[in-house]
Design an enzyme around this catalytic site. Structure first.
Site, PDB file in Angstrom:
ATOM      1  N   ASN A   7       0.869  -1.173   0.000  1.00  0.00           N
ATOM      2  CA  ASN A   7       0.000   0.000   0.000  1.00  0.00           C
ATOM      3  C   ASN A   7       0.910   1.229   0.000  1.00  0.00           C
ATOM      4  OD1 ASN A   7      -1.830   1.985   0.574  1.00  0.00           O
ATOM      5  ND2 ASN A   7      -2.588   1.064   2.476  1.00  0.00           N
ATOM      6  N   LYS A  14       3.629   0.874   2.866  1.00  0.00           N
ATOM      7  CA  LYS A  14       3.203  -0.052   3.928  1.00  0.00           C
ATOM      8  C   LYS A  14       3.125  -1.435   3.312  1.00  0.00           C
ATOM      9  CE  LYS A  14      -0.001   2.948   6.392  1.00  0.00           C
ATOM     10  NZ  LYS A  14      -1.387   3.207   6.709  1.00  0.00           N
ATOM     11  N   ARG A  89      -2.222  -1.997  -3.826  1.00  0.00           N
ATOM     12  CA  ARG A  89      -3.395  -1.151  -3.638  1.00  0.00           C
ATOM     13  C   ARG A  89      -3.368  -0.010  -4.650  1.00  0.00           C
ATOM     14  NH1 ARG A  89      -5.170   2.393   1.603  1.00  0.00           N
ATOM     15  NH2 ARG A  89      -7.262   2.856   0.847  1.00  0.00           N
ATOM     16  N   HIS A 177     -12.077   3.916  -0.339  1.00  0.00           N
ATOM     17  CA  HIS A 177     -12.088   3.185   0.949  1.00  0.00           C
ATOM     18  C   HIS A 177     -12.944   1.921   0.891  1.00  0.00           C
ATOM     19  CE1 HIS A 177     -11.546   7.479   2.638  1.00  0.00           C
ATOM     20  NE2 HIS A 177     -10.364   6.880   2.640  1.00  0.00           N
ATOM     21  N   GLY A 209      -8.043  10.377   5.051  1.00  0.00           N
ATOM     22  CA  GLY A 209      -9.137  10.442   4.093  1.00  0.00           C
ATOM     23  C   GLY A 209     -10.386  10.003   4.826  1.00  0.00           C
ATOM     24  N   ARG A 238      -7.741  17.601   2.732  1.00  0.00           N
ATOM     25  CA  ARG A 238      -8.643  17.768   1.579  1.00  0.00           C
ATOM     26  C   ARG A 238      -9.930  18.461   2.014  1.00  0.00           C
ATOM     27  NH1 ARG A 238      -8.808  11.699  -0.181  1.00  0.00           N
ATOM     28  NH2 ARG A 238      -7.094  11.288   1.234  1.00  0.00           N
ATOM     29  N   ASP A 280      -3.626  16.535  11.666  1.00  0.00           N
ATOM     30  CA  ASP A 280      -3.740  15.403  12.583  1.00  0.00           C
ATOM     31  C   ASP A 280      -4.824  15.695  13.629  1.00  0.00           C
ATOM     32  OD1 ASP A 280      -3.224  13.677  14.900  1.00  0.00           O
ATOM     33  OD2 ASP A 280      -1.411  13.097  13.800  1.00  0.00           O
ATOM     34  N   MET A 281      -5.842  14.853  13.651  1.00  0.00           N
ATOM     35  CA  MET A 281      -6.976  15.102  14.546  1.00  0.00           C
ATOM     36  C   MET A 281      -6.551  15.162  16.008  1.00  0.00           C
ATOM     37  SD  MET A 281     -10.064  15.876  14.887  1.00  0.00           S
ATOM     38  CE  MET A 281     -11.322  15.512  13.669  1.00  0.00           C
ATOM     39  N   ARG A 282      -5.530  14.381  16.394  1.00  0.00           N
ATOM     40  CA  ARG A 282      -5.095  14.436  17.793  1.00  0.00           C
ATOM     41  C   ARG A 282      -4.636  15.832  18.165  1.00  0.00           C
ATOM     42  NH1 ARG A 282      -1.714   9.062  16.879  1.00  0.00           N
ATOM     43  NH2 ARG A 282      -1.559  10.194  14.934  1.00  0.00           N
ATOM     44  N   GLY A 328      -8.539   5.811  11.538  1.00  0.00           N
ATOM     45  CA  GLY A 328      -7.768   6.286  12.699  1.00  0.00           C
ATOM     46  C   GLY A 328      -8.583   7.161  13.638  1.00  0.00           C
ATOM     47  N   GLY A 330     -12.142   7.489  13.585  1.00  0.00           N
ATOM     48  CA  GLY A 330     -13.360   6.781  13.996  1.00  0.00           C
ATOM     49  C   GLY A 330     -13.076   5.730  15.059  1.00  0.00           C
ATOM     50  N   ASN A 332     -10.506   5.739  17.168  1.00  0.00           N
ATOM     51  CA  ASN A 332      -9.812   6.219  18.376  1.00  0.00           C
ATOM     52  C   ASN A 332     -10.425   7.423  19.083  1.00  0.00           C
ATOM     53  OD1 ASN A 332      -7.370   4.484  18.474  1.00  0.00           O
ATOM     54  ND2 ASN A 332      -7.077   5.325  16.423  1.00  0.00           N
ATOM     55  N   GLU A 387      -7.943  -3.291   5.964  1.00  0.00           N
ATOM     56  CA  GLU A 387      -8.084  -3.245   4.510  1.00  0.00           C
ATOM     57  C   GLU A 387      -7.186  -4.266   3.822  1.00  0.00           C
ATOM     58  OE1 GLU A 387      -7.228   0.930   5.196  1.00  0.00           O
ATOM     59  OE2 GLU A 387      -8.665   1.420   3.619  1.00  0.00           O
TER      60      GLU A 387
HETATM   61  P1  ADP Z   1      -5.077   7.041   6.692  1.00  0.00           P
HETATM   62  O1  ADP Z   1      -6.338   7.564   6.075  1.00  0.00           O
HETATM   63  O2  ADP Z   1      -3.839   7.760   6.235  1.00  0.00           O
HETATM   64  O3  ADP Z   1      -4.962   5.525   6.708  1.00  0.00           O
HETATM   65  P2  ADP Z   1      -5.630   6.749   9.495  1.00  0.00           P
HETATM   66  O4  ADP Z   1      -6.840   5.913   9.267  1.00  0.00           O
HETATM   67  O5  ADP Z   1      -4.439   6.118  10.120  1.00  0.00           O
HETATM   68  O6  ADP Z   1      -5.201   7.505   8.200  1.00  0.00           O
HETATM   69  O7  ADP Z   1      -6.085   7.986  10.389  1.00  0.00           O
HETATM   70  C1  ADP Z   1      -5.217   9.015  10.721  1.00  0.00           C
HETATM   71  C2  ADP Z   1      -5.980   9.994  11.603  1.00  0.00           C
HETATM   72  O8  ADP Z   1      -6.389   9.316  12.791  1.00  0.00           O
HETATM   73  C3  ADP Z   1      -5.170  11.202  12.014  1.00  0.00           C
HETATM   74  O9  ADP Z   1      -5.960  12.375  11.892  1.00  0.00           O
HETATM   75  C4  ADP Z   1      -4.920  10.919  13.481  1.00  0.00           C
HETATM   76  O10 ADP Z   1      -4.802  12.090  14.225  1.00  0.00           O
HETATM   77  C5  ADP Z   1      -6.195  10.211  13.876  1.00  0.00           C
HETATM   78  N1  ADP Z   1      -6.046   9.534  15.162  1.00  0.00           N
HETATM   79  C6  ADP Z   1      -5.271   8.484  15.475  1.00  0.00           C
HETATM   80  N2  ADP Z   1      -5.362   8.221  16.805  1.00  0.00           N
HETATM   81  C7  ADP Z   1      -6.230   9.148  17.327  1.00  0.00           C
HETATM   82  C8  ADP Z   1      -6.750   9.428  18.631  1.00  0.00           C
HETATM   83  N3  ADP Z   1      -6.386   8.698  19.694  1.00  0.00           N
HETATM   84  N4  ADP Z   1      -7.616  10.455  18.766  1.00  0.00           N
HETATM   85  C9  ADP Z   1      -7.971  11.209  17.714  1.00  0.00           C
HETATM   86  N5  ADP Z   1      -7.518  11.003  16.459  1.00  0.00           N
HETATM   87  C10 ADP Z   1      -6.668   9.988  16.268  1.00  0.00           C
END
Ligand code: ADP
Length: 407
Positions: A7, A14, A89, A177, A209, A238, A280-282, A328, A330, A332, A387
């Site tokens: 991927n 990956k 992928r 996806h 995404g 995006r 980054d959502m975190r 990531g 959804g 977490n 996936e």
């Molecule tokens: P990709 O679409 O590149 O595969 P991921 O599915 O790994 O991405 O998702 C990445 C996102 O998930 C990032 O925005 C990251 O901040 C978020 N994320 C991961 N862990 C957490 C967490 N504990 N709380 C909030 N957001 C998180």
């Protein structure tokens, strides 16, 4: 029978090595920051063995592959001849609706689809070509993010543009996806012990995404991403939906070329564009918690768009049995899940706040977590997506077909 799934992102590769007899992960890893300073190779035995990370001297996807393949042949493989097939992928399948063996026509079609998914396709094409050089005897199979959505009916897929764009150029919603939506909906049907044919499911893949998909009886019937990887939800960088009438106005006002506009929509927008801080959502959540106004706005806008899309899919399906959070974010973020579903009990969504905020997490061995309140009319699940497993299965099917044809 072993299958390698690859991927590739614009600066990452990956990979996951499967033993298909038991669908077991033997080894997995990521080479990250390819072509940038501080390139790393992180890998582990299985899916959740102890992580090992080393700095590597890798400047492009070809060198990243050399690093990966030598790690594999010094570890779980005696030789690359043990790999009969490799799954690659690919974002957009174009005219290809299902996984296919790679040939020059397939590569041409993937290249033709590059404008639809410009951040990903160039790296994906490069990776496939480099892999073919290094493993000339393996069957290389392109697996497409769009395949699962081939069941979306024309009336849901067509854009309200002049008909010729649909009829002559094939411009329609194709979605992405697909492997994730298919995997998580299958897992939830197993968990609920109900045949997927009898279920209506809304799946929210929220990662860098993001897309929401309506799944009726196991078939995708609508999704928020479009012909390109921009439509729909607000994503990491995006934009998601923008009034199409606004784009030519901005292009004129700021004298933006089409390429500059693409760059803005794909790289400078979304959570990053609104917050001005991070994709980054975190980090966005942490800044919002400290009172940063733009981070708060980005978080609220992200959740509002997802909430609105779930509402649309609820109407598309005429009700639903299960709602899934994955990706990531959804998987977490209890905050995002809470904000999306807040005040929707009348529609049938009642989350168990203790479970949503609790210590229990999804794991590779136990990927489904039920966070619904007993009174919830619609079951609510958090699912850890996988996936790569769907890609490996598709690749194995193609391998079997090719072998049968040879006999
Ligand atoms: P990709 O679409 O590149 O595969 P991921 O599915 O790994 O991405 O998702 C990445 C996102 O998930 C990032 O925005 C990251 O901040 C978020 N994320 C991961 N862990 C957490 C967490 N504990 N709380 C909030 N957001 C998180």
């Amino acid at each position: 029978m072993k299958i390698l799934v690859i991927n590739s992102g614009s600066s990452s590769l990956k990979y996951t090595l499967f033993e298909m007899a038991h669908e077991k992960v033997l080894f997995s890893g990521t080479v990250d920051r390819i072509g940038l300073s501080g390139t790393t190779h992180e890998f582990r035995v299985g899916l959740n063995g102890e992580d090992e990370t080393r700095l590597v001297d890798v400047t492009d996807h070809g060198e990243a592959l050399d690093e990966i393949l030598s790690t594999l042949t010094n570890g779980p493989l005696d030789s690359l001849d043990e790999l009969p097939a490799v799954a690659h992928r690919v974002g957009h399948g174009g005219k290809y609706k299902e996984a296919v063996p790679v040939n020059s026509d397939v590569v041409r079609e993937i290249r033709r689809m590059t404008p639809m998914i410009p951040l990903h396709h160039p790296a994906m094409i490069k990776e496939i070509e480099e892999c073919q050089i290094r493993m000339p005897d393996a069957l290389h199979v392109a697996v497409f993010d769009t395949s699962f959505h081939r069941t979306i009916p024309d009336y849901a897929a067509i854009y309200g543009l002049p008909y010729r764009y649909f009829a002559e150029r094939g411009y329609r919603k194709t979605g992405f996806h697909g492997h994730s939506h298919q995997y998580v909906s299958g897992k939830v049907s197993e968990f609920m012990q109900q045949n997927i044919r009898d279920l209506k499911i809304i799946s929210c893949h929220l990662g860098n995404g993001a897309s929401v998909t309506a799944i009726d009886g196991g078939r995708s019937v609508d999704t928020t991403l479009g012909m390109t990887a921009v439509e729909g939800l607000i994503m990491g960088t995006r934009s998601g939906d923008v009034d199409p009438g606004l784009m030519p106005i901005i292009m004129k006002e700021d004298s933006l070329s089409p390429d500059q506009t693409i760059d803005m929509l794909y790289r400078e927008s979304g959570l990053l564009g609104i917050s001005g801080l991070s994709r980054d959502m975190r980090e966005v959540e942490a800044a919002a918690l400290k009172g940063n106004d733009r981070a708060t706005l980005a978080l609220s806008a992200f959740c509002h768009k997802a909430r609105r899309s779930i509402g649309s899919m609820l109407m598309v399906l005429g009700g639903c049995d299960a709602l899934i959070f994955t990706g990531g974010i959804g998987n977490n973020s209890s905050t995002v899940r809470f904000k999306i579903l807040e005040g929707t009990a009348k529609l049938g969504f009642v989350m168990d706040d203790a479970k949503n905020n609790g210590q229990e997490r999804t794991t590779p061995e136990s990927p489904v977590l039920d966070i619904s309140h007993p009174e919830s009319g619609i079951r609510i699940f958090v699912v850890r997506t996988f996936e790569e497993l769907m890609m490996a299965r598709e690749c194995l099917n193609v391998l079997k077909i090719v072998r049968e044809q040879k006999q």
